[in-house]
Scaffold this motif. Structure first.
Motif, short mmCIF file in Angstrom:
data_model
loop_
_atom_site.label_atom_id
_atom_site.label_comp_id
_atom_site.label_asym_id
_atom_site.label_seq_id
_atom_site.Cartn_x
_atom_site.Cartn_y
_atom_site.Cartn_z
N SER A 1 38.15 -83.27 -25.85
CA SER A 1 37.27 -82.32 -25.16
C SER A 1 36.28 -83.05 -24.27
O SER A 1 36.02 -82.63 -23.14
CB SER A 1 36.51 -81.47 -26.16
N LEU A 2 35.74 -84.15 -24.76
CA LEU A 2 34.77 -84.91 -23.99
C LEU A 2 35.42 -85.52 -22.75
O LEU A 2 34.85 -85.49 -21.65
CB LEU A 2 34.16 -86.01 -24.85
N ASP B 1 38.02 -84.34 -21.18
CA ASP B 1 38.30 -83.24 -20.25
C ASP B 1 37.05 -82.86 -19.46
O ASP B 1 37.11 -82.63 -18.24
CB ASP B 1 38.81 -82.01 -21.00
N ILE B 2 35.93 -82.79 -20.11
CA ILE B 2 34.68 -82.43 -19.43
C ILE B 2 34.28 -83.51 -18.43
O ILE B 2 33.88 -83.20 -17.30
CB ILE B 2 33.56 -82.19 -20.46
N ILE B 3 34.41 -84.77 -18.81
CA ILE B 3 34.08 -85.86 -17.88
C ILE B 3 35.00 -85.83 -16.68
O ILE B 3 34.57 -86.01 -15.53
CB ILE B 3 34.13 -87.21 -18.61
N LEU C 1 36.50 -83.19 -15.40
CA LEU C 1 36.12 -82.06 -14.56
C LEU C 1 34.84 -82.34 -13.77
O LEU C 1 34.73 -81.96 -12.59
CB LEU C 1 35.94 -80.80 -15.42
N LEU C 2 33.87 -82.99 -14.39
CA LEU C 2 32.65 -83.36 -13.66
C LEU C 2 32.95 -84.35 -12.54
O LEU C 2 32.43 -84.23 -11.43
CB LEU C 2 31.61 -83.93 -14.62
#
Length: 127
Positions: free
Chosen positions: A15-16, A18-20, A22-23
């Motif tokens: 999850s982490l 994926d978020i990085i 996307l950012l």
């Protein structure tokens, strides 16, 4: 009654990541790499020779006024005055001396006003 031992759950990094990702994608797509406005600036250096037949123009920039070769004038009139003083076939050096209290914005305004004038080479003198 015996206590049951709690098992530690492993932390998932998916999850982490994926978020990085996307950012990173967001900032890459929204940022621009073109230069919006750029002001050319030459700093005074040692050893620079000026031809003997070309006289430099001295521009004194103060916090509330400016003068060209000792004559006070407004920032709006500077481009026309320099266009008259600069030679058409040669580059005329313009030496800019900064007075006390001159802000970076004031210097930038001056350099933007000098940008359309052809035949001048602007050098900002340090204090």
């Amino acid at each position: 009654m015996p206590r049951r031992q709690r098992r530690r759950r492993r932390l998932s990094m998916t999850s982490l990541i994926d978020i990085i990702f996307l950012l990173l994608l967001f900032f890459m797509l929204t940022s621009t790499f073109s230069r919006f406005a750029e002001v050319e600036l030459a700093a005074a250096g040692s050893g620079g020779a000026v031809s003997g037949d070309i006289r430099p123009l001295f521009l004194r920039l103060g916090a509330d006024g400016l003068s060209l070769n000792g004559d006070e004038l407004a920032l709006e009139d500077l481009a026309g005055r320099l266009a008259q003083s600069a030679g058409p076939e040669t580059t005329t050096p313009v030496l800019v001396s900064l007075g006390d209290g001159v802000t970076a914005q004031r210097l930038t305004d001056l350099l933007v006003a000098l940008r359309p004038v052809r035949g001048v080479a602007v050098t900002v003198l340090g204090s």
